[in-house]
Motif scaffolding. Structure first.
Motif, mmCIF file in Angstrom:
data_model
loop_
_atom_site.group_PDB
_atom_site.id
_atom_site.type_symbol
_atom_site.label_atom_id
_atom_site.label_comp_id
_atom_site.label_asym_id
_atom_site.label_seq_id
_atom_site.Cartn_x
_atom_site.Cartn_y
_atom_site.Cartn_z
ATOM 1 N N GLY A 76 0.806 -1.214 0.000
ATOM 2 C CA GLY A 76 0.000 0.000 0.000
ATOM 3 C C GLY A 76 0.834 1.257 0.000
ATOM 4 O O GLY A 76 0.327 2.349 -0.292
ATOM 5 N N HIS A 77 2.131 1.112 0.304
ATOM 6 C CA HIS A 77 2.983 2.291 0.387
ATOM 7 C C HIS A 77 4.021 2.343 -0.737
ATOM 8 O O HIS A 77 5.034 3.031 -0.621
ATOM 9 C CB HIS A 77 3.616 2.375 1.776
ATOM 10 N N MET A 78 3.738 1.604 -1.812
ATOM 11 C CA MET A 78 4.523 1.821 -3.030
ATOM 12 C C MET A 78 4.017 3.104 -3.696
ATOM 13 O O MET A 78 2.827 3.418 -3.642
ATOM 14 C CB MET A 78 4.392 0.646 -3.996
ATOM 15 N N THR A 79 4.917 3.865 -4.284
ATOM 16 C CA THR A 79 4.516 5.097 -4.963
ATOM 17 C C THR A 79 3.867 4.751 -6.297
ATOM 18 O O THR A 79 4.452 4.053 -7.120
ATOM 19 C CB THR A 79 5.726 6.025 -5.196
ATOM 20 N N ILE A 80 2.653 5.224 -6.480
ATOM 21 C CA ILE A 80 1.897 4.909 -7.685
ATOM 22 C C ILE A 80 1.617 6.163 -8.516
ATOM 23 O O ILE A 80 1.254 6.084 -9.691
ATOM 24 C CB ILE A 80 0.574 4.200 -7.310
ATOM 25 N N LYS A 81 1.800 7.341 -7.885
ATOM 26 C CA LYS A 81 1.489 8.587 -8.576
ATOM 27 C C LYS A 81 2.428 9.688 -8.100
ATOM 28 O O LYS A 81 2.489 9.991 -6.912
ATOM 29 C CB LYS A 81 0.034 8.989 -8.306
ATOM 30 N N GLU A 82 3.172 10.261 -9.028
ATOM 31 C CA GLU A 82 4.109 11.326 -8.678
ATOM 32 C C GLU A 82 3.349 12.552 -8.179
ATOM 33 O O GLU A 82 2.344 12.964 -8.756
ATOM 34 C CB GLU A 82 4.961 11.696 -9.894
ATOM 35 N N ASN A 83 3.828 13.121 -7.069
ATOM 36 C CA ASN A 83 3.201 14.302 -6.471
ATOM 37 C C ASN A 83 1.708 14.085 -6.191
ATOM 38 O O ASN A 83 0.876 14.976 -6.371
ATOM 39 C CB ASN A 83 3.377 15.533 -7.379
ATOM 40 N N GLY A 84 1.387 12.883 -5.761
ATOM 41 C CA GLY A 84 -0.012 12.555 -5.475
ATOM 42 C C GLY A 84 -0.440 12.987 -4.083
ATOM 43 O O GLY A 84 0.198 13.825 -3.437
ATOM 44 N N ASN A 85 -1.533 12.402 -3.605
ATOM 45 C CA ASN A 85 -2.063 12.741 -2.281
ATOM 46 C C ASN A 85 -1.065 12.384 -1.188
ATOM 47 O O ASN A 85 -0.296 11.439 -1.317
ATOM 48 C CB ASN A 85 -3.366 11.968 -2.030
ATOM 49 N N LYS A 86 -1.123 13.152 -0.100
ATOM 50 C CA LYS A 86 -0.271 12.832 1.034
ATOM 51 C C LYS A 86 -0.833 11.613 1.740
ATOM 52 O O LYS A 86 -2.026 11.523 2.013
ATOM 53 C CB LYS A 86 -0.189 13.996 2.013
ATOM 54 N N CYS A 87 0.037 10.666 2.041
ATOM 55 C CA CYS A 87 -0.375 9.425 2.684
ATOM 56 C C CYS A 87 -0.246 9.544 4.204
ATOM 57 O O CYS A 87 0.497 10.404 4.704
ATOM 58 C CB CYS A 87 0.503 8.273 2.173
ATOM 59 N N SER A 88 -0.932 8.669 4.923
ATOM 60 C CA SER A 88 -0.833 8.648 6.383
ATOM 61 C C SER A 88 0.589 8.358 6.847
ATOM 62 O O SER A 88 0.970 8.714 7.962
ATOM 63 C CB SER A 88 -1.794 7.607 6.961
ATOM 64 N N CYS A 89 1.390 7.720 5.977
ATOM 65 C CA CYS A 89 2.770 7.398 6.336
ATOM 66 C C CYS A 89 3.703 8.606 6.194
ATOM 67 O O CYS A 89 4.852 8.543 6.598
ATOM 68 C CB CYS A 89 3.290 6.232 5.489
ATOM 69 N N GLY A 90 3.183 9.699 5.593
ATOM 70 C CA GLY A 90 3.979 10.905 5.420
ATOM 71 C C GLY A 90 4.510 11.108 4.018
ATOM 72 O O GLY A 90 4.950 12.201 3.660
ATOM 73 N N SER A 91 4.480 10.061 3.210
ATOM 74 C CA SER A 91 4.933 10.162 1.826
ATOM 75 C C SER A 91 3.786 10.660 0.940
ATOM 76 O O SER A 91 2.672 10.900 1.417
ATOM 77 C CB SER A 91 5.429 8.798 1.356
ATOM 78 N N TYR A 92 4.075 10.807 -0.346
ATOM 79 C CA TYR A 92 3.065 11.290 -1.292
ATOM 80 C C TYR A 92 2.885 10.295 -2.438
ATOM 81 O O TYR A 92 3.859 9.711 -2.905
ATOM 82 C CB TYR A 92 3.474 12.658 -1.859
ATOM 83 N N GLY A 93 1.643 10.137 -2.860
ATOM 84 C CA GLY A 93 1.367 9.309 -4.029
ATOM 85 C C GLY A 93 1.404 7.821 -3.776
ATOM 86 O O GLY A 93 1.458 7.027 -4.725
ATOM 87 N N CYS A 94 1.346 7.385 -2.492
ATOM 88 C CA CYS A 94 1.290 5.954 -2.195
ATOM 89 C C CYS A 94 -0.008 5.371 -2.749
ATOM 90 O O CYS A 94 -1.024 6.061 -2.857
ATOM 91 C CB CYS A 94 1.331 5.703 -0.692
ATOM 92 N N LEU A 95 0.026 4.088 -3.051
ATOM 93 C CA LEU A 95 -1.180 3.411 -3.531
ATOM 94 C C LEU A 95 -2.323 3.597 -2.537
ATOM 95 O O LEU A 95 -3.469 3.852 -2.931
ATOM 96 C CB LEU A 95 -0.886 1.920 -3.731
ATOM 97 N N GLU A 96 -2.041 3.491 -1.244
ATOM 98 C CA GLU A 96 -3.081 3.648 -0.229
ATOM 99 C C GLU A 96 -3.647 5.061 -0.222
ATOM 100 O O GLU A 96 -4.853 5.263 -0.028
ATOM 101 C CB GLU A 96 -2.524 3.297 1.151
ATOM 102 N N ALA A 97 -2.797 6.056 -0.453
ATOM 103 C CA ALA A 97 -3.262 7.445 -0.476
ATOM 104 C C ALA A 97 -4.154 7.713 -1.687
ATOM 105 O O ALA A 97 -5.032 8.582 -1.645
ATOM 106 C CB ALA A 97 -2.071 8.398 -0.493
ATOM 107 N N GLU A 98 -3.948 6.961 -2.763
ATOM 108 C CA GLU A 98 -4.706 7.186 -3.996
ATOM 109 C C GLU A 98 -5.907 6.253 -4.125
ATOM 110 O O GLU A 98 -6.842 6.548 -4.879
ATOM 111 C CB GLU A 98 -3.788 6.980 -5.218
ATOM 112 N N ALA A 99 -5.913 5.119 -3.398
ATOM 113 C CA ALA A 99 -6.945 4.111 -3.658
ATOM 114 C C ALA A 99 -7.532 3.489 -2.390
ATOM 115 O O ALA A 99 -8.150 2.430 -2.462
ATOM 116 C CB ALA A 99 -6.364 3.012 -4.547
ATOM 117 N N SER A 100 -7.369 4.143 -1.239
ATOM 118 C CA SER A 100 -8.040 3.670 -0.026
ATOM 119 C C SER A 100 -9.499 4.107 -0.070
ATOM 120 O O SER A 100 -9.915 4.902 -0.917
ATOM 121 C CB SER A 100 -7.368 4.266 1.208
ATOM 122 N N PHE A 101 -10.306 3.607 0.846
ATOM 123 C CA PHE A 101 -11.694 4.052 0.943
ATOM 124 C C PHE A 101 -11.770 5.558 1.166
ATOM 125 O O PHE A 101 -12.631 6.240 0.617
ATOM 126 C CB PHE A 101 -12.407 3.326 2.083
#
Length: 395
Positions: free
Chosen positions: A235-260
């Motif tokens: 869930g924390h692989m980067t899937i989108k450059e400069n994407g949404n901020k994830c709960s883990c602190g990174s940006y563009g993680c799969l979870e940040a782009e495709a969680s509920f």
């Protein structure tokens, strides 16, 4: 003295070997046990007699005879003790109590809202045990999202619960007074499928769970691969450059782009439906709120919802494709709460992965979905307790 210790150790190893074989076979006679374990008939007879006296196994009947006395069949005594299995989700606890064979005797879901206090949650677990457990408790397992130090029973990082270095195993052991195993929730889900599902048929497999968070695990040579702790955090692989901020602190993680949560926010932003806008204002940070919003959106604004799910299907398909390219599994198992909405994304995701993976790697994979249901999140942990407390030698 060393010799006595060695004899005791060998005897313990033989006992655990026989116990595991009885568990796996469900019912078996002594002669078959001797063949399968390569132990002598005398050793098997002595150890099974001791196990019967302890109450760990029992006689279940007789098998057909090819001549002479009918062989006596032995099985695990399910009434020897119970096991507690728990999943801590976003705003809820899912709890089960099983017998010693993994048969579910009691199950319940408890909501605890947005207060993720580990001590409060631990006492909710204790309350359930006091109300529902009717037998000696052998042990407990708790499945939690995030990276776990299973040896120490510590939740190192759970971004969904906002926990860091929580000694959950120690807290619960002090409350329940039994061995407690803390396990990553997707690892628990995967172990259930290794014991009870189709995963046991494959040496190399990938498990992906979709819902509030996005998780994964790997099966390598028929065993759950944990690496140096935290393996499978797909869930924390980067899937989108400069994407949404994830709960883990990174940006563009799969979870940040495709969680509920991401699905809800995308639908809310794109939709002009008044009812959805009003419902969003009452939104709570719990799994049920997110699922209810998605259900409502599919009913009230299907056009926008389908558009968001189309984007979702591509994101999930891209992730599966990347994982196939890296790990070349034989089998991909998809589970999680998002399967409720599988009609809107799953075929597209699988087709995307199948067509875009390198060469013919995507075509060589068997794609499947969870057939055990929500109980899998807790059952894997139950089987871990059975393994650790019944089959392993602790030296």
């Amino acid at each position: 003295m060393a010799l006595v210790g060695s004899r005791e150790l060998i005897r313990d190893i033989n006992e655990k070997t026989i116990l595991k074989e009885i568990f796996l076979e469900k019912q078996i006679d002594r002669a078959s046990l001797a063949r399968k374990t390569s132990l002598s008939g005398g050793t098997v007879t002595k150890i099974t007699s001791d196990l019967l006296e302890k109450g760990l196994i029992r006689v279940i009947g007789e098998s057909n005879s090819t001549g002479g006395r009918k062989p006596i069949l032995l099985c695990i005594n399910p009434d020897f003790g119970n096991i507690l299995g728990v999943k801590i989700g976003l705003g809820y606890l899912q709890l089960i109590i099983t017998d010693l064979t993994g048969k579910i005797l009691s199950q319940e879901r408890k909501e605890f809202g947005e207060e993720f206090n580990p001590h409060k949650i631990s006492y909710l677990i204790k309350e359930y045990v006091e109300q529902k457990n009717k037998n000696h408790l052998v042990g407990a397992s708790v499945a939690v999202s995030g990276t776990i130090d299973s040896t120490k029973g510590v939740v190192l990082d759970s971004f969904i619960l906002n926990w860091k270095n929580v000694e959950l195993g120690k807290i619960l052991k002090n409350i329940l007074k039994v061995p407690v195993y803390i396990i990553n929730d997707v690892d628990s889900f995967t172990l259930a499928h290794l014991w009870k599902g189709k995963l046991k048929k494959y040496k190399h497999a990938l498990v992906m769970t979709l819902g509030v968070g996005i998780g994964g695990s790997l099966i390598v040579n028929g065993n759950l691969y944990t690496g140096n702790g935290g393996a499978g955090e797909i869930g924390h692989m980067t899937i989108k450059e400069n994407g949404n901020k994830c709960s883990c602190g990174s940006y563009g993680c799969l979870e940040a782009e495709a969680s509920f949560e991401s699905l809800v926010n995308k639908i809310y932003t794109k939709s002009e439906n008044t009812l959805l806008k009003e419902y969003y204002k009452t939104f709570k940070n719990t799994e049920l709120s997110e699922i209810d919003f998605i259900r409502l959106s599919l009913k009230e604004d299907p056009q926008v919802s389908h558009e968001v799910f189309n984007e979702y299907s591509t994101l999930i398909g891209t992730a599966i494709k990347n994982l196939i390219n890296i790990f070349t599994p034989e089998y991909v198992l998809i589970g999680g709460e998002a399967l409720e909405f599988s009609d809107y994304f799953l075929d597209n995701s699988v087709n995307y992965a199948r067509k875009n993976a390198f060469g013919n790697l995507g075509e060589r994979v068997i794609y499947d979905v969870d057939n055990l249901g929500p109980k899998a999140w807790m059952l894997g942990g139950v089987y871990q307790v059975i393994q650790e407390e019944m089959f392993y030698i602790k030296v």
